[in-house]
Scaffold this motif. Structure first.
Motif, PDB file in Angstrom:
ATOM      1  N   ILE A 169       0.790  -1.212   0.015  1.00 13.93           N
ATOM      2  CA  ILE A 169       0.073  -0.078   0.036  1.00 13.93           C
ATOM      3  C   ILE A 169       0.851   1.212   0.045  1.00 13.93           C
ATOM      4  O   ILE A 169       1.676   1.507   1.091  1.00 13.93           O
ATOM      5  N   LEU A 170       0.716   2.054  -1.038  1.00 12.32           N
ATOM      6  CA  LEU A 170       1.772   3.149  -1.196  1.00 12.32           C
ATOM      7  C   LEU A 170       1.006   4.381  -1.057  1.00 12.32           C
ATOM      8  O   LEU A 170       0.069   4.731  -1.520  1.00 12.32           O
ATOM      9  N   LEU A 171       1.217   5.390  -0.153  1.00 12.58           N
ATOM     10  CA  LEU A 171       0.649   6.545   0.047  1.00 12.58           C
ATOM     11  C   LEU A 171       1.715   7.677  -0.373  1.00 12.58           C
ATOM     12  O   LEU A 171       2.743   8.113   0.265  1.00 12.58           O
ATOM     13  N   ASP A 172       1.679   8.295  -1.583  1.00 12.10           N
ATOM     14  CA  ASP A 172       2.568   9.426  -2.157  1.00 12.10           C
ATOM     15  C   ASP A 172       2.304  10.693  -1.247  1.00 12.10           C
ATOM     16  O   ASP A 172       1.033  10.752  -1.387  1.00 12.10           O
ATOM     17  N   GLU A 173       3.158  10.991  -0.823  1.00 15.80           N
ATOM     18  CA  GLU A 173       3.137  12.365  -0.102  1.00 15.80           C
ATOM     19  C   GLU A 173       1.991  12.244   1.145  1.00 15.80           C
ATOM     20  O   GLU A 173       1.084  12.770   1.357  1.00 15.80           O
ATOM     21  N   ALA A 174       2.285  11.040   2.071  1.00 15.88           N
ATOM     22  CA  ALA A 174       1.266  10.781   2.946  1.00 15.88           C
ATOM     23  C   ALA A 174       1.196  11.923   3.739  1.00 15.88           C
ATOM     24  O   ALA A 174      -0.156  11.814   4.655  1.00 15.88           O
ATOM     25  N   ARG A 184      -6.759  10.555  10.225  1.00 20.06           N
ATOM     26  CA  ARG A 184      -5.581  10.505  10.966  1.00 20.06           C
ATOM     27  C   ARG A 184      -5.623   9.330  12.003  1.00 20.06           C
ATOM     28  O   ARG A 184      -5.044   8.249  11.902  1.00 20.06           O
ATOM     29  N   GLU A 185      -6.869   9.524  12.628  1.00 12.64           N
ATOM     30  CA  GLU A 185      -7.106   8.581  13.727  1.00 12.64           C
ATOM     31  C   GLU A 185      -7.411   7.440  13.400  1.00 12.64           C
ATOM     32  O   GLU A 185      -7.033   6.186  13.931  1.00 12.64           O
ATOM     33  N   ASP A 189      -5.183   3.525  13.729  1.00 11.03           N
ATOM     34  CA  ASP A 189      -5.816   2.197  14.462  1.00 11.03           C
ATOM     35  C   ASP A 189      -5.680   1.100  13.281  1.00 11.03           C
ATOM     36  O   ASP A 189      -5.398   0.110  13.517  1.00 11.03           O
ATOM     37  N   TRP A 190      -5.916   1.608  11.969  1.00  8.50           N
ATOM     38  CA  TRP A 190      -5.777   0.533  10.972  1.00  8.50           C
ATOM     39  C   TRP A 190      -4.380   0.003  10.868  1.00  8.50           C
ATOM     40  O   TRP A 190      -4.288  -1.166  10.571  1.00  8.50           O
ATOM     41  N   LEU A 191      -3.346   0.847  10.833  1.00 13.58           N
ATOM     42  CA  LEU A 191      -2.031   0.516  10.799  1.00 13.58           C
ATOM     43  C   LEU A 191      -1.672  -0.478  11.855  1.00 13.58           C
ATOM     44  O   LEU A 191      -1.014  -1.364  11.771  1.00 13.58           O
ATOM     45  N   GLN A 192      -2.137  -0.148  13.265  1.00 12.25           N
ATOM     46  CA  GLN A 192      -1.854  -0.986  14.184  1.00 12.25           C
ATOM     47  C   GLN A 192      -2.356  -2.346  14.168  1.00 12.25           C
ATOM     48  O   GLN A 192      -1.890  -3.209  14.697  1.00 12.25           O
TER      49      GLN A 192
END
Length: 196
Positions: A169-174, A184-185, A189-192
């Motif tokens: 999963i790529l986020l250009d200019e995250a 952001r919240e 949570d999703w990443l954790q």
């Protein structure tokens, strides 16, 4: 084998690679796109139902409505009723909700409002290929009422596709996505929970 890529792009930098790899490229809110989503199409499982109710609550908050427990229950009942419909649009959900404040808050996202062409379709334009790329330049120029619902929906679709296959999963200019507090919240949570 079975690898999949989801790329959030800015400035069409990954367009050529996506085309060369036979992927699908979507210009979110672009001037020449007819891309439209049906975020409530998958509400048959309990986890999908829970996500849909939370997503509707997020739309209400973005419209300035502080959702009460009574309103939350009304939203949940309307989503349950929507399970029996073949279309499952936001317009139909809005008609099912018994709370006028919720209806008013959702109108902006239906075909009666300015974001209806993006979020209130009867069918979903998003494909199921192994490489999906999303141009976000035009979307990110809109206000958070447009950005957050679309990103939350796309990340939900990605989450549904995480089946153990190697996934990038790529986020250009995250940083651009992290400017929005609600997203952001959710991303944190999703990443954790989903990084494994």
């Amino acid at each position: 084998p079975r690898a999949q890529v989801f790329a959030f792009d800015r400035g069409y930098s990954i367009w050529m690679l996506t085309q060369a790899a036979g992927g699908e490229f979507y210009d979110l809110a672009g001037p020449k796109t007819d891309l439209a989503f049906c975020p409530l199409r998958d509400i048959d499982s309990e986890s999908d139902l829970t996500w849909a109710v939370g997503w509707i609550e997020a739309l209400c908050r973005l419209s300035g409505l502080k959702v009460t427990p009574r309103q939350r229950n009304s939203i949940a009942e309307a989503v349950l009723q929507l399970r029996f419909s073949p279309t499952r649009t936001l317009t139909e959900l809005s008609a099912n909700v018994q709370e006028m404040e919720v209806r008013d808050a959702l109108q902006h996202f239906t075909v009666a409002g300015t974001l209806g062409t993006l979020l209130d379709a009867e069918t979903d334009s998003l494909g199921s290929g192994r490489m999906l790329a999303f141009e976000t330049e035009n979307l990110l120029q809109l206000d958070e009422k447009a950005v957050i619902p679309v990103l939350l929906y796309l990340f939900r679709r990605i989450e549904q596709r995480l089946d153990g296959s190697p996934t990038l999963i790529l986020l250009d200019e995250a940083w651009a996505y992290l400017q929005h507090e609600l997203f952001r919240e959710r991303l944190k949570d999703w990443l954790q929970t989903m990084r494994r």
